[in-house]
Design a protein around this motif. Structure first.
Motif, short mmCIF file in Angstrom:
data_model
loop_
_atom_site.label_atom_id
_atom_site.label_comp_id
_atom_site.label_asym_id
_atom_site.label_seq_id
_atom_site.Cartn_x
_atom_site.Cartn_y
_atom_site.Cartn_z
N ASP A 1 5.45 7.09 -7.83
CA ASP A 1 4.92 5.90 -7.15
C ASP A 1 4.26 4.94 -8.14
O ASP A 1 4.35 3.72 -7.99
CB ASP A 1 3.91 6.30 -6.06
CG ASP A 1 4.58 6.95 -4.86
OD1 ASP A 1 5.82 6.82 -4.75
OD2 ASP A 1 3.88 7.58 -4.05
N GLN A 2 3.57 5.53 -9.14
CA GLN A 2 2.91 4.70 -10.16
C GLN A 2 3.95 3.95 -10.99
O GLN A 2 3.80 2.76 -11.28
CB GLN A 2 2.05 5.57 -11.09
CG GLN A 2 1.34 4.80 -12.19
CD GLN A 2 0.36 3.77 -11.65
OE1 GLN A 2 -0.71 4.13 -11.19
NE2 GLN A 2 0.71 2.50 -11.70
N ASN B 1 6.93 3.12 -10.01
CA ASN B 1 7.50 2.11 -9.11
C ASN B 1 6.61 0.86 -9.06
O ASN B 1 7.09 -0.28 -9.07
CB ASN B 1 7.66 2.71 -7.72
CG ASN B 1 8.79 2.05 -6.95
OD1 ASN B 1 9.70 1.47 -7.54
ND2 ASN B 1 8.72 2.11 -5.64
N ASN B 2 5.29 1.08 -9.00
CA ASN B 2 4.34 -0.04 -8.94
C ASN B 2 4.38 -0.86 -10.24
O ASN B 2 4.29 -2.09 -10.21
CB ASN B 2 2.92 0.48 -8.71
CG ASN B 2 2.73 1.03 -7.32
OD1 ASN B 2 3.48 0.66 -6.40
ND2 ASN B 2 1.76 1.91 -7.13
N HIS C 1 7.75 -3.06 -10.25
CA HIS C 1 8.01 -4.07 -9.22
C HIS C 1 7.89 -5.52 -9.74
O HIS C 1 8.81 -6.33 -9.53
CB HIS C 1 7.09 -3.85 -8.02
CG HIS C 1 7.35 -4.82 -6.90
ND1 HIS C 1 8.49 -4.79 -6.13
CD2 HIS C 1 6.61 -5.88 -6.45
CE1 HIS C 1 8.45 -5.79 -5.25
NE2 HIS C 1 7.32 -6.45 -5.43
#
Length: 638
Positions: free
Chosen positions: A572-573, A575-576, A579
């Motif tokens: 998730d990190q 992905n952030n 983005h």
């Protein structure tokens, strides 16, 4: 004849091992190659030959510092030699050219890029040349450690300039590289001289050292011999600054040296070191190529070198006086990924290669390229872009015709009338046409080559030669801008998709070869065999002793380098971080593009969208590129 020139100019009583063989090959009319260790007298092979040959010897040298060092040596010996380089004023350059025209120089040194200059080629084509010398000749091989695409054009330049012989010089060439570079110049095996690589006075040591303790280990090593001339090699500019600062705080007279410093500062640092006013230089690989200091007692690799070839070149600067010298590597695997990222950053995307192929196939007439513009348009670094163009030439898709400057402009020092009046007949009409078709903007005039051809059938080459002649005589001031490379499109027969895939695979193979080179170096440092023997054997020296008796392995210390433990990163990190970058990309980004962003690898795309300002840029720079790519691939998989 050889002995007489040796004593008269160089004040030497005898030649070193291998030198006579090379010089006799040249004087007997053969092309030759000299594979000598660093500091073993390669340069004398061409310097002495040049004195005994009838015409100019043209030397291709890769670095300005190397040229300056050799020119200073030749000047001290009373040998007429000069260079043409980018640091010179127009007046200095023209003075050298006039000396060449008059036959006053025996040696002219240039960079390989100078031969791309339309004006220089026009000038040198009218100068009789006896010998072409290629220093650091391993640069001509794709499989060498410092491949430079422009070097691949040297066989073509040798032929077009009617140079009868070539001499290749290098210290760091494997058997495969020697075969490759000699085949490109049709040099016979009998004209290749290898003197052996082993140097008994170099004491090689590998010291495993965790990252946090390296600076203390370095301080201790230098304090053991505080007055000994020492070079500490690091990978990054910021590391050079940080380490030099820490050593200075510890009371060690240390100075940082890297390509980010201004040229006059670098020159001053070199002079201080040569004159023993400073004893410790903390440097990137930018330091050393022009250094011929005999009494360097210690070379320390604070970071792992880029390859075994780089390592051998860098330690080769130690102990040139044949007295014992220490070559120490403070080794760990913490920054191995930094070396690998240099390689991964040069890999062009397959889609970018496809765009270049489309550009060529869609062109009408000759294909013209402004390299930096093409690099920005298709997001390929300039070095791999040059390599791509060479690959396209080797596949018979394009052929280099010539390079020219997109714009020429001049201003009058003497009046147009006064210049025209110096000529008669057809020449007078031709000179007048140059001036009357030029467009004036205040004091500067711009050339219109198309108009000159349409109305006067004046060929571009003749116009350029005339402008240079006017400039050399001080009648006009001449400026050129924006180099354009012109290629002839030979074939569009290979389907675009097939050609793109083939070219991409060549880069994949090259990338794999470079990564393997790095891992071969790591294996070398962890070897349980004599380091001196292993190093000599890598460079085809089968005569080195199997046990030198003084390397760290022979002393019973086999290095074992541990792999650093890095903290886990949640998907998730990642992905952030990705983005904002994905949103800013002008097209769909591949996993390789995203990985370069996370690893902090600079390229034209990252520069264009200011990726280094984004929070995710370089967040995973300590992690292996392939591991980061696997995480990105997992995120992109539906």
């Amino acid at each position: 004849m050889i002995e007489q020139a040796l004593k008269q100019y160089f004040k030497f009583d005898s030649l070193r091992k291998g030198q006579r063989e090379v010089i006799e090959n040249i004087l007997n009319g053969h092309s030759a190659a000299a594979i000598f260790p660093t500091g073993s007298g390669k340069s004398l092979c061409y310097q002495l030959s040049a004195l005994l040959l009838p015409h100019l010897t043209l030397v291709i040298s890769p670095l300005l510092a190397l040229m300056n060092d050799q020119l200073e040596f030749l000047s001290a010996k009373g040998i007429a030699a000069a260079s043409i380089d980018s640091t010179q004023s127009p007046e200095q350059m023209h003075h050298v050219m006039q000396r060449v025209r008059r036959g006053e120089l025996k040696i002219l040194m240039i960079s390989v890029e100078r031969l791309k200059n339309e004006r220089f080629r026009e000038f040198i084509a009218h100068v009789p040349i006896s010998l072409l010398v290629v220093d650091e000749a391993h640069c001509i091989s794709e499989w060498g450690h410092n491949f430079r695409p422009d070097y691949l054009k040297l066989p073509h330049y040798k032929k077009s300039l009617n140079i009868p012989q070539v001499l290749l010089l290098t210290a760091t060439a494997t058997e495969a590289v020697i075969a490759d570079m000699c085949s490109k110049f049709a040099i016979a095996k009998t004209a290749v001289t290898l003197t052996g690589f082993y140097r008994a006075n170099l004491h090689l040591s590998v010291m495993p050292c965790v990252e946090g303790q390296k600076i203390m280990a370095l301080e201790k090593l230098i304090k053991q011999a505080p007055r000994a001339a020492t070079i500490v090699y690091v990978t990054l500019q910021k590391t050079a600054e940080r380490v030099a600062k820490r050593l200075t705080q510890a009371g060690i007279q240390a100075v940082a040296y890297h390509a980010g410093l201004k040229s006059d500062v670098r020159e001053s640092i070199q002079q201080q070191f040569m004159q023993d006013r400073s004893t410790c230089i903390v440097a990137t690989i930018a330091f050393g190529m022009g250094i011929d200091k005999a009494d360097i007692r210690c070379v320390i690799h604070y970071d792992l070198p880029k390859s075994i070839e780089n390592y051998s070149q860098e330690i080769g600067r130690a102990g040139r006086d044949d007295k014992p010298a220490q070559c120490i590597t403070l080794a760990n695997m913490d920054h191995l990924n930094v070396l690998e990222n240099f390689v991964y950053g040069d890999m062009p995307d397959q889609s970018a290669i496809a765009q270049v192929v489309d550009d060529i196939y869609n062109s009408t007439g000759d294909w013209e390229v402004v390299l930096n513009q093409l690099s920005r348009d298709y997001y390929i670094r300039q070095l791999p872009l040059k390599t791509l163009l060479v690959y396209l030439e080797l596949k018979g898709v394009i052929a280099a015709l010539y390079s020219y400057f997109a714009s020429y402009r001049f201003k009058f020092i003497e009046s147009a009338t006064a210049i025209v009046d110096k000529f008669d007949g057809e020449r007078r009409v031709f000179v007048d046409a140059i001036f009357t078709t030029a467009t004036q903007a205040r004091t500067w005039y711009s050339l219109d080559f198309d108009l000159l051809w349409q109305h006067y059938h004046a060929p571009r080459q003749r116009v350029v030669a005339a402008l240079d002649y006017f400039h050399e005589n001080g009648w006009i001031d001449l400026q050129t801008k924006q180099c354009t490379d012109v290629y002839k499109v030979l074939s569009r027969q290979i389907p675009r998709e097939v050609l793109t895939a083939d070219l991409y695979q060549l880069f994949v193979q090259k990338e794999r070869s470079e990564i393997e080179r790095i891992h071969s170096m790591v294996d070398f440092f962890q070897s349980s065999q004599c380091l001196s023997f292993q190093l000599a054997r890598y460079f085809s020296d089968e005569k080195a002793p199997q046990h030198c008796g003084h390397c760290s392995v022979c002393k019973g210390h086999v290095a074992k380098l541990s792999v650093p433990q890095l903290p886990k990163v949640h998907p998730d990190q990642i992905n952030n971080w990705l983005h904002p970058f994905i949103s800013a990309c002008p097209h769909k980004a591949s996993s390789e593009v995203l990985t370069r962003f996370l690893c902090g690898i600079s390229n034209p795309l990252n520069s264009q969208i200011k990726a280094n300002k984004m929070a995710g840029f370089g967040q995973l720079e300590r992690y292996p590129f392939q591991w980061v790519k696997s995480q990105v691939d997992a995120l992109l998989t539906p």
